[in-house]
Design an enzyme around this catalytic site. Structure first.
Site, PDB file in Angstrom:
ATOM      1  N   SER A  19      42.946  65.852  38.809  1.00 37.73           N
ATOM      2  CA  SER A  19      44.166  65.612  39.588  1.00 37.73           C
ATOM      3  C   SER A  19      43.823  64.674  40.720  1.00 37.73           C
ATOM      4  CB  SER A  19      44.662  66.942  40.167  1.00 37.73           C
ATOM      5  OG  SER A  19      43.870  67.300  41.291  1.00 37.73           O
ATOM      6  N   ASP A  20      44.830  63.991  41.261  1.00 36.75           N
ATOM      7  CA  ASP A  20      44.547  63.252  42.472  1.00 36.75           C
ATOM      8  C   ASP A  20      44.490  64.270  43.621  1.00 36.75           C
ATOM      9  OD1 ASP A  20      45.671  59.999  43.695  1.00 36.75           O
ATOM     10  OD2 ASP A  20      44.085  61.353  44.358  1.00 36.75           O
ATOM     11  N   TRP A  21      44.011  63.808  44.758  1.00 34.27           N
ATOM     12  CA  TRP A  21      43.722  64.692  45.890  1.00 34.27           C
ATOM     13  C   TRP A  21      44.925  65.578  46.232  1.00 34.27           C
ATOM     14  CZ3 TRP A  21      39.307  64.534  49.382  1.00 34.27           C
ATOM     15  CH2 TRP A  21      39.438  65.426  50.438  1.00 34.27           C
ATOM     16  N   GLY A  22      44.821  66.875  45.918  1.00 28.41           N
ATOM     17  CA  GLY A  22      45.868  67.804  46.334  1.00 28.41           C
ATOM     18  C   GLY A  22      47.157  67.690  45.543  1.00 28.41           C
TER      19      GLY A  22
END
Ligand code: GLC
Length: 753
Positions: free
Chosen positions: A282-285
């Site tokens: 996933s991308d950050w968060g």
């Protein structure tokens, strides 16, 4: 004959044993893992001492340390240098029950300690070998520092210069973007992923992040299947075909579904139709952000949606590690979902050689020897020179004479050593770029004086992300700059954006020269018109006044560590500029999104030829055309195209057609021209772009020399995602254009039967 068969059988069984051994090793290891240990592999934490995104609640070094020791962490990012990587790897390998090594990720976007040009600049070289070399050497330097996975290449096509991340990609065209994506994957991953000099790459951001509405970062995306399949997806498919090992999803929702949970994108298309066998991070968060999207009720629901949607690893949401066991108990997800994700992650770790030697990338001697080496610096200079685009050169003011000229160097970026490193230079040390002043001073024959004119203002609110603005309140430097301009023969002005004014989170609603730079340019031009404008920027800017009033304009982007040397060598003619724009430069923000491969529309009017009414697709207060078009770039040479022809006027589906022409260098110096071939499919089952890039070649010619050049077009070059929702070439008429940029007019026509 018999021997051949025996050898072939032996080869197949050897390969299958080798391949089977990784698959077998993965399933063996999986069978030993507890559920929590499996979930741990899907959990990625940021380094204890650095942040490239918002710090999650409750995330702290102690928790991370304990989770590492329990084997509940599969990967870390932003851990830099052999010492630090060794430290965290040791905790994971020596403290946890199964000792599964971490995969260490980093945003190696355009170099590590040695910074290469920003990707948008490299794309302007149209030189796939140079781009591959840049990735290969960046990987070598980062791998020597313990990193074995980069979150690159970013391959988001975009048409909106307001979006700050245009600096990170390859511009507006899917054909060029696909070739560049594949070149960067080959560079990062090399031939052998288990080598200590190659690293796993990431295709990001999947998908359509570059179509953020209004160019506002993280904004919603709503596009149709035609644009999704014909413009957005081709570079991602090219990355899969090049063997990329990981994908990263994007922050945006796409047509109402957050990409993080988009089952169509990540499972049906990527892991299904495209048969991708790596893993998706996933991308950050972005998993937690589905709550903000209004798509997940809470963390538990976000975890469920993300895993079912095909996201295998959770970057810094801390949701998988705390919620997946509960979701298993509630039968909302299955162990099979987890096993699939974990197998994908373990497979990449085996392929990287991390199980054979978890410290494979941790050789401090090698780190010292490779970091900042001559090999790195020489390559960074070569790639930088090739990335420079000459936009204007009236009365051949360029190249500059090397002796006896009084030169005034003016502008906030003229002596700046930080901005040329661009936004994604998180591995580098600040102020390590060669400035333009330093580059020019390497030439001893002229008298160079410098005045800043406008100050930079550095604010560092969060201690890591420098927020640098260019002065909008203080003009005290103007007098000194104007006084200098009055007493020199030539003025070189270095203006543009600071490296931190583009990149993630840096969308702009205006595209003018920031701060007082435009005023400074006009006031200097009023006292000395002999100006060479050198632009340093991370995106297309609005340059109308300069285009009208300044005799020479050089697009120098943010070129990395060797920036000043590359620019000086171009200004003095030791390198004849050959770059071509990978993105259209608009006349006004109101034209955006602006791109060459636009549709005809039902009322396509012709610019400058008033159709006698307002009822055609245009603006009443601005031209339709860009100030500088896609594919545009000048040279110190001059090139003439002639004898454009096709070897036939009809083509069948399984045949090909040859387009040829003659090019002549009518200039006084040797030069390189990137010749371009475009097609148009004027009638099809779905509306088609007025032009599509389908080929380019770099042709180098001595002055006065000519060369016959040809391109071969096949059926696959004519395919598009049609109204029948499949990739096909439709029979009918096709036009072919060959020339120096996307505005080439002379067309040739053939029929596909
Ligand atoms: C950032 C970016 C992504 C990057 C990741 C890790 O927010 O969107 O491109 O790889 O976080 O730094």
């Amino acid at each position: 004959m018999k021997l051949k068969f025996i050898l072939l059988a032996l080869l197949i069984s050897t390969v299958s044993i080798a391949q089977k051994s990784i698959d077998e090793k993965v399933s063996d290891l999986l069978s030993k893992m507890t559920l929590k240990e499996k979930i741990g592999q899907m959990n990625q934490y940021n380094g204890f001492w650095n942040v490239t995104g918002p710090v999650p609640e409750g995330g702290d070094s102690k928790v991370k340390y304990d989770h590492l020791a329990n084997g509940w962490v599969g990967s870390m990012l932003n851990v830099r240098g052999v010492k630090e990587v060794k430290a965290v790897q040791k905790i994971a390998v020596e403290n946890s029950r199964l000792g599964i090594p971490l995969i260490i990720g980093f945003d190696l976007i355009h170099g590590y300690k040695t910074v290469f040009p920003i990707p948008l600049a490299e794309s302007a070289s149209w030189d796939l070998e140079a781009i591959q070399l840049s990735a290969e050497l960046s990987a070598k330097e980062a791998a020597a520092a313990g990193i074995n996975w980069t979150f690159a290449p970013m391959i988001d096509i975009t048409r909106d210069a307001r979006w700050g991340r245009v600096m990170e990609g390859a511009g507006e065209d899917p054909y060029l973007g696909s070739l560049i994506a594949a070149a960067r994957v080959r560079g990062f991953q090399g031939e052998d992923l288990a080598s200590p000099f190659t690293i796993a790459a990431t295709a990001k951001h999947f998908a359509a992040y570059g179509f953020a509405e209004a160019g506002k970062d993280y904004n919603t995306v709503d596009i149709g299947l035609n644009t999704l399949h014909n413009i957005v997806l081709p570079p991602f498919k090219a990355a899969v075909d090049a063997g990329i090992k990981t994908f990263m999803n994007s922050f945006n929702d796409l047509n109402g579904i957050p990409a993080t949970a988009d089952t169509f994108l990540q499972r049906e298309l990527l892991k299904g139709e495209w048969n991708f066998d790596g893993f998706v991070v996933s991308d950050w968060g972005s998993i937690r952000e589905m709550i903000d999207h209004g798509y997940a009720k809470d963390n538990n629901h976000a975890g469920e949606l993300a895993l079912l949607g095909g996201s295998d690893m959770d970057m810094e949401s801390s949701i998988y590690i705390y919620e997946l066991e509960k979701l298993i108990e509630e039968n909302k997800i299955s162990v099979a979902h987890i096993d699939d994700a974990v197998s994908r992650i373990l497979k990449v770790k085996f392929e990287l050689g991390l199980f054979e030697d978890p410290y494979l990338y941790c050789n401090e001697e090698q780190e010292k020897e490779i970091t900042g080496s001559k090999e790195m610096m020489d390559a960074a200079l070569e790639v930088a020179k090739k990335s420079i685009v000459l936009l204007k050169n009236e009365n051949e003011i360029l190249p500059l004479k090397k002796n006896g000229v009084k030169i005034g160097l003016i502008g906030p970026l003229a002596a700046d050593k930080n901005s040329p490193l661009g936004n994604w230079r998180i591995g580098a040390d600040n102020n390590t770029a060669i400035s333009v002043l330093e580059g020019l001073k390497n030439y001893k024959g002229n008298d160079i004086s410098h005045a800043q004119g406008v100050k930079l203002i550095n604010k560092t609110p969060d201690g890591f992300h420098e927020e640098v603005q260019i002065n909008t309140t203080d003009k005290t430097g103007f007098d000194e700059a104007i006084a200098l301009a009055k007493k020199v023969e030539v003025v070189i002005m270095v203006l543009g954006e600071h490296g931190f004014q583009s990149g993630e989170g840096r969308s702009r609603s205006k595209l003018d020269l920031p701060g007082f730079q435009q005023e400074l340019l006009e006031e200097v031009a009023a006292v000395n018109p002999n100006i060479v404008l050198v632009l340093m920027n991370g995106r297309p800017l609005i340059l109308n006044w300069a285009a009208e009033n300044i005799p020479a304009i050089v697009e120098a982007w943010q070129l990395g560590t060797q920036s000043g040397n590359a620019i000086a060598q171009v200004l003095y003619g030791d390198y004849n500029p050959s770059g071509k724009l990978p993105m259209s430069f608009p006349r006004s923000v109101g034209q955006l999104p602006l791109y060459y491969n636009h549709k005809s529309t039902g009322r396509p009017g012709t610019e400058g030829v008033d159709p006698g009414s307002v009822f055609w697709s245009h603006y009443g207060d601005e031209k339709n055309s860009p100030l500088y078009p896609f594919g545009y770039g000048l040279s110190y040479s001059k090139f003439e195209y002639s004898k454009l022809q096709l070897n036939k006027t009809e083509m069948t589906k399984n045949s090909s057609i040859k387009a040829s022409f003659t090019i002549k260098n009518t200039g006084k110096v040797k030069g390189k021209e990137i010749v371009q071939l475009y097609i148009q499919d004027p009638f099809a089952s779905a509306t088609r772009p007025v032009k599509e890039l389908k080929g380019f070649k770099a042709i180098e010619l001595e002055p006065g020399a000519t060369q016959e050049v040809s391109f071969t077009l096949t059926e696959s070059d004519l395919k598009f995602y049609s109204a029948n929702q499949k990739w096909e070439a439709e029979p009918g008429t096709y036009h072919v254009f060959i020339g120096t940029d996307s505005t080439s007019k002379e067309k040739m026509t053939f029929e596909l039967n």
